[in-house]
Design an enzyme around this catalytic site. Sequence first.
Site, PDB file in Angstrom:
ATOM      1  N   TYR A  17       0.835  -1.208   0.000  1.00 15.90           N
ATOM      2  CA  TYR A  17       0.000   0.000   0.000  1.00 15.90           C
ATOM      3  C   TYR A  17       0.867   1.254   0.000  1.00 15.90           C
ATOM      4  CZ  TYR A  17      -3.654  -3.314   1.402  1.00 15.90           C
ATOM      5  OH  TYR A  17      -4.507  -4.376   1.471  1.00 15.90           O
ATOM      6  N   HIS A  45      -0.173 -11.967   0.444  1.00 13.74           N
ATOM      7  CA  HIS A  45      -1.024 -10.922  -0.145  1.00 13.74           C
ATOM      8  C   HIS A  45      -1.422 -11.217  -1.595  1.00 13.74           C
ATOM      9  CE1 HIS A  45      -1.615  -6.233  -0.401  1.00 13.74           C
ATOM     10  NE2 HIS A  45      -2.697  -6.907  -0.746  1.00 13.74           N
TER      11      HIS A  45
HETATM   12  P1  NAD Z   1     -13.398   0.066   1.416  1.00 11.78           P
HETATM   13  O1  NAD Z   1     -14.553  -0.641   0.833  1.00 11.78           O
HETATM   14  O2  NAD Z   1     -13.192  -0.022   2.854  1.00 11.78           O
HETATM   15  O3  NAD Z   1     -13.494   1.577   0.918  1.00 11.78           O
HETATM   16  C1  NAD Z   1     -12.551   2.525   1.263  1.00 11.78           C
HETATM   17  C2  NAD Z   1     -12.953   3.880   0.683  1.00 11.78           C
HETATM   18  O4  NAD Z   1     -14.148   4.323   1.324  1.00 11.78           O
HETATM   19  C3  NAD Z   1     -11.910   4.955   0.955  1.00 11.78           C
HETATM   20  O5  NAD Z   1     -11.954   5.895  -0.109  1.00 11.78           O
HETATM   21  C4  NAD Z   1     -12.419   5.594   2.227  1.00 11.78           C
HETATM   22  O6  NAD Z   1     -11.916   6.889   2.381  1.00 11.78           O
HETATM   23  C5  NAD Z   1     -13.907   5.572   1.988  1.00 11.78           C
HETATM   24  N1  NAD Z   1     -14.719   5.605   3.221  1.00 11.78           N
HETATM   25  C6  NAD Z   1     -14.496   4.965   4.397  1.00 11.78           C
HETATM   26  N2  NAD Z   1     -15.456   5.246   5.284  1.00 11.78           N
HETATM   27  C7  NAD Z   1     -16.329   6.077   4.655  1.00 11.78           C
HETATM   28  C8  NAD Z   1     -17.520   6.715   5.059  1.00 11.78           C
HETATM   29  N3  NAD Z   1     -18.035   6.539   6.274  1.00 11.78           N
HETATM   30  N4  NAD Z   1     -18.147   7.502   4.156  1.00 11.78           N
HETATM   31  C9  NAD Z   1     -17.653   7.681   2.906  1.00 11.78           C
HETATM   32  N5  NAD Z   1     -16.520   7.109   2.465  1.00 11.78           N
HETATM   33  C10 NAD Z   1     -15.868   6.313   3.338  1.00 11.78           C
HETATM   34  O7  NAD Z   1     -12.089  -0.462   0.622  1.00 11.78           O
HETATM   35  P2  NAD Z   1     -10.586  -0.721   1.047  1.00 11.78           P
HETATM   36  O8  NAD Z   1      -9.982   0.419   1.757  1.00 11.78           O
HETATM   37  O9  NAD Z   1      -9.931  -1.227  -0.189  1.00 11.78           O
HETATM   38  O10 NAD Z   1     -10.670  -1.966   2.028  1.00 11.78           O
HETATM   39  C11 NAD Z   1     -10.520  -1.843   3.418  1.00 11.78           C
HETATM   40  C12 NAD Z   1      -9.200  -2.395   3.902  1.00 11.78           C
HETATM   41  O11 NAD Z   1      -9.161  -3.806   3.756  1.00 11.78           O
HETATM   42  C13 NAD Z   1      -7.952  -1.895   3.143  1.00 11.78           C
HETATM   43  O12 NAD Z   1      -7.553  -0.629   3.625  1.00 11.78           O
HETATM   44  C14 NAD Z   1      -6.985  -3.006   3.448  1.00 11.78           C
HETATM   45  O13 NAD Z   1      -6.464  -2.845   4.743  1.00 11.78           O
HETATM   46  C15 NAD Z   1      -7.883  -4.240   3.407  1.00 11.78           C
HETATM   47  N6  NAD Z   1      -7.915  -4.872   2.066  1.00 11.78           N
HETATM   48  C16 NAD Z   1      -7.094  -5.923   1.832  1.00 11.78           C
HETATM   49  C17 NAD Z   1      -7.074  -6.517   0.586  1.00 11.78           C
HETATM   50  C18 NAD Z   1      -6.146  -7.667   0.328  1.00 11.78           C
HETATM   51  O14 NAD Z   1      -5.478  -8.123   1.236  1.00 11.78           O
HETATM   52  N7  NAD Z   1      -6.063  -8.177  -0.862  1.00 11.78           N
HETATM   53  C19 NAD Z   1      -7.892  -6.059  -0.443  1.00 11.78           C
HETATM   54  C20 NAD Z   1      -8.748  -5.003  -0.181  1.00 11.78           C
HETATM   55  C21 NAD Z   1      -8.756  -4.429   1.083  1.00 11.78           C
END
Ligand code: NAD
Length: 323
Positions: A63, A128
């Site tokens: 990231y 990952h």
């Molecule tokens: P998410 O679905 O959590 O969306 C994140 C987006 O939504 C960001 O732009 C954030 O600013 C916004 N957001 C958060 N809260 C909000 C709210 N209350 N109102 C409006 N917008 C809001 O997607 P993500 O960040 O990709 O996934 C969450 C976490 O999961 C990642 O940060 C990561 O740590 C993990 N993840 C891991 C993998 C993997 O291992 N392959 C893949 C995806 C995500």
Amino acid sequence: MAKSEGKLRLRELGNTGLKLSCVGFGASPLGNVFGHVSEQDAIASVRRAFQLGINFFDTSPYYGGTLSETMLGKALEALGVERNEFIVSTKCGRYADGFDFSAERVTKSIDESLARLRLDYVDILQCHDIEFGNLDQIISETIPALQKLKEVGKIRHIGITGLPLEVFTYVLDRVPPGSVDVILSYCHYSINDTTLEDLLPYLKSKGVGVISASPLAMGLLTENGPPEWHPASPELKSACKDAAAHCKEKGKNISKLAMQYSLSNREISSVLVGMNSVRQVEENVAAAVELAIFGNDVGILRDVEAILEPVKNQTWPSGIQKS
Ligand code: NAD
């Protein structure tokens, strides 16, 4: 917001003995993945999350090309609390310069991650996005290398992450029982895609803990919409936009509805949502607290499900494509 203070529920993670807050802090936004985030905002978001009962923080060296780990490390140190008061997961095998699941690289990479995170150990180290690697190498080389890291105390538990759900069964069917503690699935347990649900009984039978990430479908289920790089089809993006507009018209925030939907399934230990501001932290914790008191807003949820029905469970390709 005061009514939400200190009420976030903890859920057990498989057989790990860890108790994760049902809302987890996804730190990919701290790597500027969804736009620029200042160090001040990153530290304030993590602090507010911890104050409100979030004890689980997830990152990866991938990231922001290690920036997320560095920012999270600074923010956790700034909390000034005992190490056992928070749970950290990071990942290995996916880096800014590509994929490498070799024993040599993952063994080196945990030391680099620990230095950036300013920690002596991580609670969970996850391979990952394994669909981009050779799954047989993950089984025969990467996981045994992670077991050695467990033995020397650099990591406590082992996990695997990926988008296609079949990678989990492929690996879990072939490794010795108990060698993979956790899976992290993303974009498969939100209003538009619930395909993870079918896998939950299998994961339970294997004693594997379940973390579900991206309840907002990486921005699809937000009023601002997804980032430029989002891989969804135009059709899926458009349906989510219509759903967000419908919610707004009814005075409801689609992100809150989506958080509550994902949090409703207790078989999922933590719903990892990416956050980059105190406001988002407060909104997402409030969504969980209100869900515990009032339940889902079924009326508006049915409307949104109907809008998303034509694109239900639509996903996108990820990994090495088979011809
Ligand atoms: P998410 O679905 O959590 O969306 C994140 C987006 O939504 C960001 O732009 C954030 O600013 C916004 N957001 C958060 N809260 C909000 C709210 N209350 N109102 C409006 N917008 C809001 O997607 P993500 O960040 O990709 O996934 C969450 C976490 O999961 C990642 O940060 C990561 O740590 C993990 N993840 C891991 C993998 C993997 O291992 N392959 C893949 C995806 C995500």
